[in-house]
Design a protein around this motif. Sequence first.
Motif, PDB file in Angstrom:
ATOM      1  N   GLN A 263      -3.538   0.161  -3.275  1.00  0.00           N
ATOM      2  CA  GLN A 263      -3.237  -1.130  -2.670  1.00  0.00           C
ATOM      3  C   GLN A 263      -3.119  -2.217  -3.733  1.00  0.00           C
ATOM      4  OE1 GLN A 263      -6.371  -3.226  -0.535  1.00  0.00           O
ATOM      5  NE2 GLN A 263      -4.905  -3.844   1.052  1.00  0.00           N
TER       6      GLN A 263
ATOM      7  N   ASP B 138       0.394   5.813   0.487  1.00  0.00           N
ATOM      8  CA  ASP B 138      -0.503   6.882   0.940  1.00  0.00           C
ATOM      9  C   ASP B 138      -0.507   8.047  -0.026  1.00  0.00           C
ATOM     10  OD1 ASP B 138       2.035   7.821   1.335  1.00  0.00           O
ATOM     11  OD2 ASP B 138       1.801   8.288   3.466  1.00  0.00           O
TER      12      ASP B 138
ATOM     13  N   THR C 225       0.839  -1.198   0.000  1.00  0.00           N
ATOM     14  CA  THR C 225       0.000   0.000   0.000  1.00  0.00           C
ATOM     15  C   THR C 225       0.869   1.242   0.000  1.00  0.00           C
ATOM     16  OG1 THR C 225      -0.106   0.002   2.418  1.00  0.00           O
ATOM     17  CG2 THR C 225      -1.855  -1.175   1.247  1.00  0.00           C
TER      18      THR C 225
ATOM     19  N   LEU D 299      -7.559   2.818  -2.356  1.00  0.00           N
ATOM     20  CA  LEU D 299      -8.107   2.589  -1.020  1.00  0.00           C
ATOM     21  C   LEU D 299      -9.152   3.657  -0.698  1.00  0.00           C
ATOM     22  CD1 LEU D 299      -4.795   1.783   0.878  1.00  0.00           C
ATOM     23  CD2 LEU D 299      -6.613   0.177   0.306  1.00  0.00           C
ATOM     24  N   PRO D 300     -10.165   3.299   0.086  1.00  0.00           N
ATOM     25  CA  PRO D 300     -11.189   4.304   0.422  1.00  0.00           C
ATOM     26  C   PRO D 300     -10.618   5.523   1.127  1.00  0.00           C
ATOM     27  CG  PRO D 300     -11.918   2.079   0.988  1.00  0.00           C
ATOM     28  CD  PRO D 300     -10.474   1.980   0.629  1.00  0.00           C
ATOM     29  N   SER D 301      -9.571   5.301   1.918  1.00  0.00           N
ATOM     30  CA  SER D 301      -8.989   6.425   2.655  1.00  0.00           C
ATOM     31  C   SER D 301      -7.902   7.147   1.883  1.00  0.00           C
ATOM     32  CB  SER D 301      -8.404   5.903   3.982  1.00  0.00           C
ATOM     33  OG  SER D 301      -7.428   4.897   3.732  1.00  0.00           O
ATOM     34  N   GLY D 302      -7.690   6.785   0.645  1.00  0.00           N
ATOM     35  CA  GLY D 302      -6.645   7.376  -0.172  1.00  0.00           C
ATOM     36  C   GLY D 302      -5.472   6.434  -0.327  1.00  0.00           C
TER      37      GLY D 302
END
Length: 391
Positions: free
Chosen positions: A376, A336, A334, A370-373
């Motif tokens: 992945q 960010d 993953t 990813l939903p949070s940014g």
Amino acid sequence: MTPLRVHALLSARPATAVLGAGARIIPPLAWDVLLVAALGVATLPAVAAEPAAVAVSLGLLLPLIWRRRSPWTVFGAVAAAAFAQWLLGYQLPAEISLLVALYTVAAYTTRQRLLIACLVMEGGILLACQRWASEQHLLSTAVALSALAAAAASLGANTRALRERAAQLQRERDQQARLAVAEERSRITREMHDIVTHNLSVMVALADSAPYARSADTSSAALRQISETGRQALTDMRRSLHLLRTDEPEAQRHPLPGMAELEGLAEQMRRAGLPTRLEIRGDPTPVPVAAQLTVYRLVQEALTNTLKHTPRGTRAHIRIHCLTDTDTVTVDVTDDGPPRQKADAASGLGIRSMRDRVAAHGGTLRAGPLPSGGWQVAARLDLGREADVVV
């Protein structure tokens, strides 16, 4: 003459086990000429005193020279000669050619023509028995001659079936060879893509950062890293292509990368400007070589995509979990970074390459935002199918 001797005579052809694998020293036509010569030597002396009988015998034997080229026509010619023999009242040893011609029809033509030939043959047998067999031996003679004809037809049909089976096996072998070549080409393509894309991305990132170095030592370190990355790329390419180079010494071949090299890969990405954290849970030692290479390439491709598609300052996290109790390995990479379009990111050769590698182990792959940014790449490999994977 027994059916086995008839079969040995009818199927006279070069024995590849004696003459050499795949060799045909004498062409089929020459073998048929030898067959006719042998039958002539065996049958003509018995009728040498009668010119008409010799002529009919030659009419029975000579067409056999072309039996493989025109089996149906040759059978008709031999049958016509046999009918002339019946009209003239001769009993000739050369009538063995009828069995040869019937065998050839069974071996080289269609079943419909074989059926017609068998009917013609049976009609000739009945005519011969009616003319030359005594009443008390009429039935037994007809049964014996019919059995010989059936044996010749059966042997010919079996020969045709074996030839068709051999042709089918050859086609299947050629098809498997083509599939193997395609698979090998696909494997090499995946390897080349992963190697070239990753190392070039690292070199570009290092080259972009070199002009902004705060000191000469930092700039020199970046240049050295570029040089080391280039050399590593060359080494990986030689390693991946060594199977195509039969003249390459064994000492120059290098082991394929595995999970032990992941820390070096993470360090390389850190030097290129991508802070990378590696976490391996479980014992990777029992993981087969093919699966370890797949894990390495998955992580390499995921980190390369992050390096290419995210700004500086993005961080990456690698999680490897070896589940020995279930014979599986999970890979999770993953980052960010800012959101990326899934359609654009998942349409390249890299994602397809990862899917192919995971599918070879009967596993699953998910690559997406990813939903949070961030992004992945999650994969699960089934080591129970490792025996089916070829590196």
